[in-house]
Write a protein that holds these residues in place. Structure first.
Motif, PDB file in Angstrom:
ATOM      1  N   PHE A 171      13.926  -1.815  32.875  1.00  8.43           N
ATOM      2  CA  PHE A 171      14.130  -0.417  33.233  1.00  8.43           C
ATOM      3  C   PHE A 171      13.186   0.520  32.473  1.00  8.43           C
ATOM      4  O   PHE A 171      12.880   1.611  32.949  1.00  8.43           O
ATOM      5  N   LEU A 172      12.724   0.110  31.290  1.00 12.18           N
ATOM      6  CA  LEU A 172      11.807   0.933  30.511  1.00 12.18           C
ATOM      7  C   LEU A 172      10.341   0.670  30.847  1.00 12.18           C
ATOM      8  O   LEU A 172       9.478   1.517  30.599  1.00 12.18           O
ATOM      9  N   ASP A 173      10.051  -0.505  31.407  1.00 10.02           N
ATOM     10  CA  ASP A 173       8.674  -0.893  31.703  1.00 10.02           C
ATOM     11  C   ASP A 173       8.120  -0.072  32.870  1.00 10.02           C
ATOM     12  O   ASP A 173       8.683  -0.072  33.964  1.00 10.02           O
ATOM     13  N   THR A 174       6.989   0.620  32.654  1.00  8.61           N
ATOM     14  CA  THR A 174       6.383   1.422  33.722  1.00  8.61           C
ATOM     15  C   THR A 174       5.506   0.597  34.659  1.00  8.61           C
ATOM     16  O   THR A 174       4.972   1.130  35.627  1.00  8.61           O
ATOM     17  N   GLY A 175       5.314  -0.710  34.375  1.00  7.28           N
ATOM     18  CA  GLY A 175       4.590  -1.577  35.299  1.00  7.28           C
ATOM     19  C   GLY A 175       3.197  -1.936  34.835  1.00  7.28           C
ATOM     20  O   GLY A 175       2.541  -1.180  34.115  1.00  7.28           O
ATOM     21  N   GLY A 211      11.800   5.844  23.673  1.00  2.00           N
ATOM     22  CA  GLY A 211      12.727   5.742  24.788  1.00  2.00           C
ATOM     23  C   GLY A 211      13.955   4.928  24.438  1.00  2.00           C
ATOM     24  O   GLY A 211      14.023   4.278  23.395  1.00  2.00           O
ATOM     25  N   TYR A 212      14.928   4.971  25.331  1.00  3.37           N
ATOM     26  CA  TYR A 212      16.137   4.160  25.161  1.00  3.37           C
ATOM     27  C   TYR A 212      16.654   3.758  26.534  1.00  3.37           C
ATOM     28  O   TYR A 212      16.326   4.367  27.553  1.00  3.37           O
ATOM     29  N   VAL A 213      17.465   2.726  26.558  1.00  4.98           N
ATOM     30  CA  VAL A 213      18.093   2.284  27.795  1.00  4.98           C
ATOM     31  C   VAL A 213      19.488   1.758  27.479  1.00  4.98           C
ATOM     32  O   VAL A 213      19.679   1.005  26.521  1.00  4.98           O
ATOM     33  N   ALA A 214      20.459   2.185  28.266  1.00  4.50           N
ATOM     34  CA  ALA A 214      21.827   1.684  28.179  1.00  4.50           C
ATOM     35  C   ALA A 214      22.106   0.904  29.462  1.00  4.50           C
ATOM     36  O   ALA A 214      21.979   1.448  30.562  1.00  4.50           O
ATOM     37  N   VAL A 215      22.462  -0.363  29.315  1.00  2.00           N
ATOM     38  CA  VAL A 215      22.666  -1.239  30.463  1.00  2.00           C
ATOM     39  C   VAL A 215      24.050  -1.868  30.406  1.00  2.00           C
ATOM     40  O   VAL A 215      24.465  -2.382  29.366  1.00  2.00           O
ATOM     41  N   LEU A 216      24.763  -1.820  31.523  1.00  3.24           N
ATOM     42  CA  LEU A 216      26.047  -2.492  31.652  1.00  3.24           C
ATOM     43  C   LEU A 216      25.933  -3.505  32.790  1.00  3.24           C
ATOM     44  O   LEU A 216      25.362  -3.212  33.826  1.00  3.24           O
ATOM     45  N   ASP A 226       9.206   8.992  27.245  1.00  4.52           N
ATOM     46  CA  ASP A 226       8.220  10.067  27.335  1.00  4.52           C
ATOM     47  C   ASP A 226       7.256   9.913  28.499  1.00  4.52           C
ATOM     48  O   ASP A 226       6.345  10.740  28.658  1.00  4.52           O
ATOM     49  N   ALA A 227       7.402   8.893  29.312  1.00  6.59           N
ATOM     50  CA  ALA A 227       6.508   8.709  30.454  1.00  6.59           C
ATOM     51  C   ALA A 227       6.778   9.776  31.503  1.00  6.59           C
ATOM     52  O   ALA A 227       7.942  10.022  31.852  1.00  6.59           O
ATOM     53  N   PRO A 228       5.739  10.428  32.027  1.00 10.32           N
ATOM     54  CA  PRO A 228       5.947  11.494  33.018  1.00 10.32           C
ATOM     55  C   PRO A 228       6.414  10.952  34.369  1.00 10.32           C
ATOM     56  O   PRO A 228       6.045   9.848  34.774  1.00 10.32           O
ATOM     57  N   GLY A 229       7.251  11.748  35.042  1.00 12.99           N
ATOM     58  CA  GLY A 229       7.676  11.402  36.396  1.00 12.99           C
ATOM     59  C   GLY A 229       8.642  10.245  36.496  1.00 12.99           C
ATOM     60  O   GLY A 229       8.791   9.635  37.566  1.00 12.99           O
ATOM     61  N   ARG A 230       9.354   9.930  35.434  1.00 12.23           N
ATOM     62  CA  ARG A 230      10.232   8.751  35.412  1.00 12.23           C
ATOM     63  C   ARG A 230      11.560   9.025  36.099  1.00 12.23           C
ATOM     64  O   ARG A 230      12.068  10.142  36.106  1.00 12.23           O
ATOM     65  N   THR A 231      12.135   7.979  36.674  1.00 13.60           N
ATOM     66  CA  THR A 231      13.530   8.039  37.095  1.00 13.60           C
ATOM     67  C   THR A 231      14.398   7.893  35.845  1.00 13.60           C
ATOM     68  O   THR A 231      13.903   7.576  34.753  1.00 13.60           O
TER      69      THR A 231
END
Length: 375
Positions: free
Chosen positions: A135-139, A364-369, A43-48
């Motif tokens: 990848f989910l961390d906005t910094g 949020g979610y992240v799929a990593v290979l 839900d973070a705005p402006g995300r890649t």
């Protein structure tokens, strides 16, 4: 690329020279290279929504044994850094002495709370303790900070990371091993010296713990308890953190390829600004895995609360869960994947720990290979 090749050549040449000059010391070269591809959304705005990442590490070891039985040596881990001008930097480096009485290690490395921790089995890209959250961390500079786990993570007690320290580990006797480590200043490593209190967060960072490993009638059992404590620096004009005493306990049981485990962390006031009540830090987690030959699969879940790194965000409710798999395609070559979800409430805080805005929810979610080569 030329710099990396030259650096690697120099390391190899130094290793061969060391072997020739001091035959009693064995020098070895190893490491890994891992490539990640991820797709993510929150839900973070402006995300890649998609990104690649590369992590590589070269490990140089020198191990010797004196005529009196004394074991001694050194280890240096070189790792690629991040950013536009990324290069090769020292990740960890240490020297050690060992024998029947135990082991003493001195340098930049993970301390006793990390080394002795027992927790759930984590398959794939290490799920709860893995790279998916990169990848989910906005910094750390974002307010509020989305995606990142609380400062101490979700499976181990707060620790001093690779801060320069000394550590003693007992020999393992009847399945039991214990240890303690001490770092003068948290977050300080290498040739750096902390000159002023305002330049650090914690001082006198102690870590300690013990674990047990054994087998009974085909079952594998691991039990452990660790702890850590440190004092927040009290520099005038700087953000002062609360003193804390944290602990962690975990267990793991395995049978016929299956493993089950979990743990609990009481983080006390770790990462909290002094004089506030925004420091409640705790987490619990569970996980299970199954391994059959070259294939392994696992699931895990964690529930936590605590301050996030950067001291700009506090999460009173942080849940993360998912699963992963790993397949050994060839000796040393592994294909891995994780699918992790995050459901959190975050509160932006000021330098004094006061809420700077309303509670915000994020999912949020992240799929990593990844492909990883160990050598």
């Amino acid at each position: 690329m030329k710099k990396i090749l030259l650096g690697t050549t120099a390391i190899a040449a130094a290793a061969l020279y060391a072997q020739a000059a001091q035959a009693q010391i064995t020098v070895s070269l190893g490491g890994y290279t891992e490539f990640f591809g991820a797709y993510y959304d929150d839900d973070a705005p402006g995300r890649t929504s998609r990104e690649f990442q590369l992590e590589t590490e070269i490990v140089v070891r020198a191990d010797g044994k004196a005529d009196n039985g004394l074991l001694y040596g050194a280890k240096v881990e070189l790792q690629n850094s991040s950013g536009a001008n990324a290069g090769i930097v020292t990740d960890e480096a240490s020297v050690y002495l060992g024998g029947t009485w135990g082991r003493i290690e001195l340098g930049d490395f993970d301390g006793a709370a990390d080394t002795l921790a027992i927790y759930a089995p984590l398959i794939g890209i290490e799920q709860l303790d893995g790279d998916a959250y990169d990848f989910l961390d906005t910094g750390s500079t974002s307010v509020p900070r989305f995606g990142a786990q609380p400062f101490f993570g979700t499976i181990k007690a707060p620790d001093s990371g690779d801060s320069t320290k000394v550590m003693y580990l007992t020999p393992r006797f009847a399945g039991i091993q214990a240890g303690v480590s001490y770092a003068t200043q948290n977050g300080n490593e290498g040739q750096s010296v902390v000159a002023f209190k305002e330049d650090t967060t914690y001082r006198d960072f102690f870590e300690f713990g013990a674990n047990y490993t054994g087998t009974f009638a085909g079952f594998s059992v691991a039990l452990g308890a660790t702890g850590s404590t440190a004092s927040g620096e009290d520099a005038v004009g700087a953000t002062e953190l609360e003193d804390f005493f944290a602990w962690q306990a975990g267990a793991q049981v395995g049978y016929a390829g299956f493993k089950f485990g979990g743990g609990y962390i009481d983080g006390d006031d770790f990462g909290a600004t002094a004089g506030t009540n925004a420091g409640d830090a705790s987490a619990w987690h569970v996980g299970a895995s199954y391994t059959a030959g070259p294939f392994a699969v696992g699931i895990s879940y964690a529930d936590a609360e605590g301050a996030k790194g950067g001291f700009t965000t506090y999460t009173p409710d942080y849940k993360t869960y998912g699963g992963g798999f790993a397949y050994t395609l060839a000796p040393g070559f592994i294909v891995q994947a994780d699918l992790m979800f995050v459901d959190e409430d975050v509160v932006p805080v000021t330098a004094t720990g006061v809420a700077a805005g309303p509670t915000v929810s994020n999912e949020g979610y992240v799929a990593v290979l990844s492909t990883r080569l160990n050598f």
